[in-house]
Scaffold this motif. Structure first.
Motif, mmCIF file in Angstrom:
data_model
loop_
_atom_site.group_PDB
_atom_site.id
_atom_site.type_symbol
_atom_site.label_atom_id
_atom_site.label_comp_id
_atom_site.label_asym_id
_atom_site.label_seq_id
_atom_site.Cartn_x
_atom_site.Cartn_y
_atom_site.Cartn_z
ATOM 1 N N GLU A 53 0.786 -1.343 -0.158
ATOM 2 C CA GLU A 53 -0.141 0.068 -0.117
ATOM 3 C C GLU A 53 0.807 1.177 0.173
ATOM 4 O O GLU A 53 1.855 1.453 0.631
ATOM 5 N N ARG A 54 0.580 2.420 -0.859
ATOM 6 C CA ARG A 54 1.390 3.511 -1.013
ATOM 7 C C ARG A 54 1.254 4.319 0.583
ATOM 8 O O ARG A 54 0.333 4.358 1.091
ATOM 9 N N GLU A 55 2.243 4.848 0.679
ATOM 10 C CA GLU A 55 2.481 5.726 1.814
ATOM 11 C C GLU A 55 1.306 7.003 1.759
ATOM 12 O O GLU A 55 1.428 7.669 0.687
ATOM 13 N N PRO A 56 0.785 7.256 3.013
ATOM 14 C CA PRO A 56 -0.218 8.517 2.897
ATOM 15 C C PRO A 56 0.591 9.755 2.562
ATOM 16 O O PRO A 56 1.734 9.869 2.900
ATOM 17 N N ILE A 57 -0.053 10.704 2.028
ATOM 18 C CA ILE A 57 0.364 11.943 1.750
ATOM 19 C C ILE A 57 -0.077 12.887 2.745
ATOM 20 O O ILE A 57 -1.312 13.178 2.916
ATOM 21 N N ASP A 58 0.764 13.568 3.501
ATOM 22 C CA ASP A 58 0.403 14.244 4.491
ATOM 23 C C ASP A 58 1.396 15.608 4.689
ATOM 24 O O ASP A 58 2.041 15.919 5.581
ATOM 25 N N ASP A 59 1.388 16.456 3.433
ATOM 26 C CA ASP A 59 2.564 17.414 3.235
ATOM 27 C C ASP A 59 1.992 18.695 3.414
ATOM 28 O O ASP A 59 1.081 19.120 2.584
ATOM 29 N N VAL A 60 2.232 19.679 4.365
ATOM 30 C CA VAL A 60 1.784 20.945 4.317
ATOM 31 C C VAL A 60 2.820 22.045 3.768
ATOM 32 O O VAL A 60 3.858 21.833 4.330
ATOM 33 N N LEU A 61 2.411 22.737 2.711
ATOM 34 C CA LEU A 61 3.484 23.531 2.213
ATOM 35 C C LEU A 61 3.471 24.803 2.726
ATOM 36 O O LEU A 61 4.387 25.439 2.716
ATOM 37 N N ALA A 62 2.272 25.285 3.255
ATOM 38 C CA ALA A 62 2.055 26.818 3.849
ATOM 39 C C ALA A 62 1.209 26.789 4.570
ATOM 40 O O ALA A 62 -0.029 26.137 4.369
ATOM 41 N N GLU A 63 1.036 27.880 5.601
ATOM 42 C CA GLU A 63 0.124 28.043 6.417
ATOM 43 C C GLU A 63 -0.210 29.498 6.578
ATOM 44 O O GLU A 63 0.455 30.337 7.120
ATOM 45 N N ASP A 64 -1.042 30.167 5.656
ATOM 46 C CA ASP A 64 -1.479 31.467 5.422
ATOM 47 C C ASP A 64 -2.643 31.975 6.099
ATOM 48 O O ASP A 64 -3.634 31.828 5.611
ATOM 49 N N LYS A 65 -2.153 32.333 7.386
ATOM 50 C CA LYS A 65 -3.565 32.673 8.374
ATOM 51 C C LYS A 65 -4.174 33.792 7.678
ATOM 52 O O LYS A 65 -5.496 34.271 7.998
ATOM 53 N N PHE A 66 -3.575 34.764 6.975
ATOM 54 C CA PHE A 66 -4.431 35.806 6.372
ATOM 55 C C PHE A 66 -5.509 35.722 5.302
ATOM 56 O O PHE A 66 -6.531 36.205 5.123
ATOM 57 N N LEU A 67 -5.582 34.309 5.112
ATOM 58 C CA LEU A 67 -6.502 33.921 4.050
ATOM 59 C C LEU A 67 -7.665 33.087 4.691
ATOM 60 O O LEU A 67 -8.625 32.691 4.087
ATOM 61 N N GLU A 68 -7.364 32.883 6.028
ATOM 62 C CA GLU A 68 -8.530 32.114 6.662
ATOM 63 C C GLU A 68 -9.784 32.885 6.765
ATOM 64 O O GLU A 68 -9.948 34.185 6.938
#
Length: 278
Positions: A53-68
């Motif tokens: 089974e392929r490994e899960p993808i759980d990669d966060v590239l950026a957290e731009d709080k101003f877009l929330e």
């Protein structure tokens, strides 16, 4: 072990009815046509890949709080370059909370199917593949149909592909319906699954009862290749055992249903003795 039953490999499929075609052939032409049919059958019986089974993808590239809070839905961005292999295609998701992350495998599969449709595959997998519906399909002996549809719908290293295959093999083993997959491309995968889990007794009995002793010997040999540490593998190597003797040693040390297999072997040997005498 898969076997080549041309009637099963080339059995009619449901499609638009057309008038049958008849050909007059010489004996040489018939032999050539049969040879070509056997070669085509071998191509159709090539076993699908068996992968981890392929490994899960759980990669966060950026957290731009101003877009929330600026959006209430997710946005998916997909690289549509045709020359890029799908496994290397860059697909990212912007969450409503401003997080930019790589798409999960399920999201990737959906996006790729939308932009690069594959025949026989749906964007949303059919409900047929859910565990609660598989049992009904298995009761109709449509195990091969399920596996064919599974191969078309899912990638071979996806969790759903592996789950559906394992559920199908388990049902066949539970009800001893091994012949449903014999002479199909799925038989090898089932054998691999059962041997890996040391659950070969039912299949071994089925092979002996059908006088497929060569297949039974191949099954035991494969078991020894995957589990070389087992007692029967060591004895078989030391004594250079083959045929019925190989199976007897395997049954004595590895089988959970020794009595049943011994009776099947006894019936086989008596049948062989009777046919030889006559």
């Amino acid at each position: 072990m898969t076997g080549i039953d041309l009637h099963k490999v080339f059995r009619p499929v449901k499609k638009e009815l057309k008038p049958p075609q008849y050909k007059l052939m010489t004996e040489a032409q018939l032999q050539e046509a049969t040879r070509k049919a056997i070669e085509e059958a071998k191509e159709r019986l090539i076993m699908p890949p068996v992968l981890d089974e392929r490994e899960p993808i759980d990669d966060v590239l950026a957290e731009d709080k101003f877009l929330e809070g600026t959006e209430t839905t997710k946005y998916v961005f997909t690289d549509l370059t045709y020359s890029t292999p799908h496994r290397e295609r860059f697909i990212v998701v912007r969450e409503p909370n401003g997080v930019l992350r790589k798409a999960t495998w399920e999201e990737r599969d959906r996006m790729i199917q939308i932009f690069f449709p594959k025949e026989g595959r749906r964007v949303i997998p059919p409900a047929l593949f859910k565990d609660e519906h598989l049992g009904n399909v298995f009761q109709q002996d449509r195990h091969e149909d399920v596996l064919n549809m599974c191969i078309a719908q899912f990638e071979p290293d996806s969790a759903d592909y592996i789950r559906v295959h394992h559920r199908t093999y388990d049902d066949i083993d539970k009800h001893a319906k091994y012949d449903l997959l014999r002479s199909t491309r799925h038989f090898g995968g089932m054998v691999w699954y059962l041997v890996n889990r040391r659950r070969t007794d039912g299949l071994l009995i089925d092979m002996i009862n059908r006088d497929l002793l060569d297949d039974a010997t191949s099954l035991v040999t494969l078991y020894h290749m995957l589990h070389p540490e087992c007692q029967s593998a060591k004895e078989a190597k030391e004594q250079e055992l083959k045929g019925v003797d190989l199976i007897k040693v395997f049954v004595k040390t590895e089988s959970q249903r020794e009595g049943y297999i011994q009776l099947a072997l006894q019936a086989y040997e008596e049948g062989m003795a009777t046919s030889t005498a006559s």
